[in-house]
Design a protein around this motif. Structure first.
Motif, PDB file in Angstrom:
ATOM      1  N   ALA A  15       0.830  -1.207   0.000  1.00  0.00           N
ATOM      2  CA  ALA A  15       0.000   0.000   0.000  1.00  0.00           C
ATOM      3  C   ALA A  15       0.864   1.256   0.000  1.00  0.00           C
ATOM      4  O   ALA A  15       0.509   2.267  -0.623  1.00  0.00           O
ATOM      5  CB  ALA A  15      -0.939  -0.006   1.200  1.00  0.00           C
ATOM      6  N   THR A  34      -1.593   4.136  -1.208  1.00  0.00           N
ATOM      7  CA  THR A  34      -2.957   3.928  -0.738  1.00  0.00           C
ATOM      8  C   THR A  34      -3.047   3.687   0.768  1.00  0.00           C
ATOM      9  O   THR A  34      -3.989   3.061   1.245  1.00  0.00           O
ATOM     10  CB  THR A  34      -3.615   2.758  -1.496  1.00  0.00           C
ATOM     11  N   LYS A  94      -4.122   7.671   0.723  1.00  0.00           N
ATOM     12  CA  LYS A  94      -5.375   7.911   0.008  1.00  0.00           C
ATOM     13  C   LYS A  94      -6.332   8.759   0.834  1.00  0.00           C
ATOM     14  O   LYS A  94      -7.294   9.324   0.303  1.00  0.00           O
ATOM     15  CB  LYS A  94      -6.046   6.592  -0.361  1.00  0.00           C
TER      16      LYS A  94
END
Length: 300
Positions: A130, A135, A159
């Protein structure tokens, strides 16, 4: 000293390095520092200016990000006459992204305030994959205006950024999320053992779990590695045990009943004791299979 638009990143480990790399890739000049020479070399290859000392890494930087493994590392890094806070310019912002205790974070907050450093607690939820894809989710507490200033940079590796309050709320939130992850890993292990006892195919049950009402992003993310019996660590059983210790200490101090956390800490102790401490935290399946008398499935 006049600050610049350079960003400092201290701690270039499994999570720190990909986060710093994404900031550099977004066009922000990044000065990095880590005690490990190999990590520093990787940072240089990725376009980060490797600093040979902590002081030079943070020199003239308005925003200083930190990513380290635990309380001891944070306190050793941040405090003292040669520590990070002493090296930072008054008025600059320290953005600490690690999973640490409320007590350690509060000590850093006190030292930062005395020095005139703005302190944002900003632990992240996610793993190195991630981080590489940008993210992660950030749980943030501290001055809201400092977060507003940092968001354009943080957007390179997150994110979403959730502001939760002015003090240690982000630390509580991170521990709460990790408690849910640990319990979910235990739940998956027990459910899969039950399915095997019921003569349900391993992959079929995993597909069903991922598509069911409890098919959370975590369940979906772990489906393929479990199908492959691939326990390569994104976050190890030993690391989860460390976080559960933080959770239990926090709960005991605040009078919170956390029997599931205590049970999962024992499960991870068993995993560590049987040689699975460096496996991924989802290796809870080893624990439940052993207790259920089920033979391990061979990795594909």
């Amino acid at each position: 000293m006049t600050t610049t638009n350079r960003i400092a990143w201290v701690g270039l480990g499994k999570l720190g390095l990909p986060m710093a790399v994404r900031i550099a890739a977004a066009g922000h000049p990044v000065q990095g520092f880590d005690l490990n020479a190999e990590r520093m070399a990787l940072a240089e290859q990725a376009g980060i200016a490797a600093s040979r000392s902590l002081a030079s890494a943070v020199e003239a930087c308005r925003l200083v990000f930190v990513s380290i493994p635990d309380d001891r590392a944070l306190l050793g890094l941040a405090l003292g006459p040669d520590g990070l806070i002493a090296a930072m310019d008054p008025g600059s912002v320290m953005i600490e992204t690690s999973t640490v205790s409320i007590e350690a974070s509060a000590k850093v907050a006190e030292a930062a305030e005395e020095r005139g450093i703005v302190y944002l607690r900003s632990p992240v939820s996610g793993n190195p994959v991630a981080a590489e894809s940008g993210t992660l989710s950030a749980m943030v507490s501290g001055p809201r205006e400092a977060l507003d200033e940092a968001v354009p940079v943080m957007a390179a590796f997150t994110k979403a950024q959730y502001w939760l309050g002015d003090t240690e709320q982000a630390r509580y939130a991170k521990l709460a999320i990790n408690l849910m992850i640990a319990v979910s890993a235990g739940m998956m292990g027990e459910a899969l053992a039950m399915a095997r006892k019921g003569n349900i195919g391993w992959e079929a049950m995993l597909d069903l779990m991922a598509d069911s009402a409890v098919g959370s992003p975590m369940v979906k993310y772990k489906t393929q590695p479990l199908k492959d019996r691939d326990f390569t660590s994104t976050f190890s059983a030993a690391q989860m045990a460390k976080d559960l210790d933080l959770i239990l200490d926090c709960a005991h101090a605040d009078g919170i009943a956390v029997p599931l956390a205590a049970q999962m800490r024992e499960a991870y102790s068993s995993l560590i004791g049987t040689g699975h401490g460096e496996d991924d935290y989802i290796a809870t399946i080893h624990h439940t299979e052993r207790l259920s008398g089920l033979p391990a499935i061979e990795r594909k």
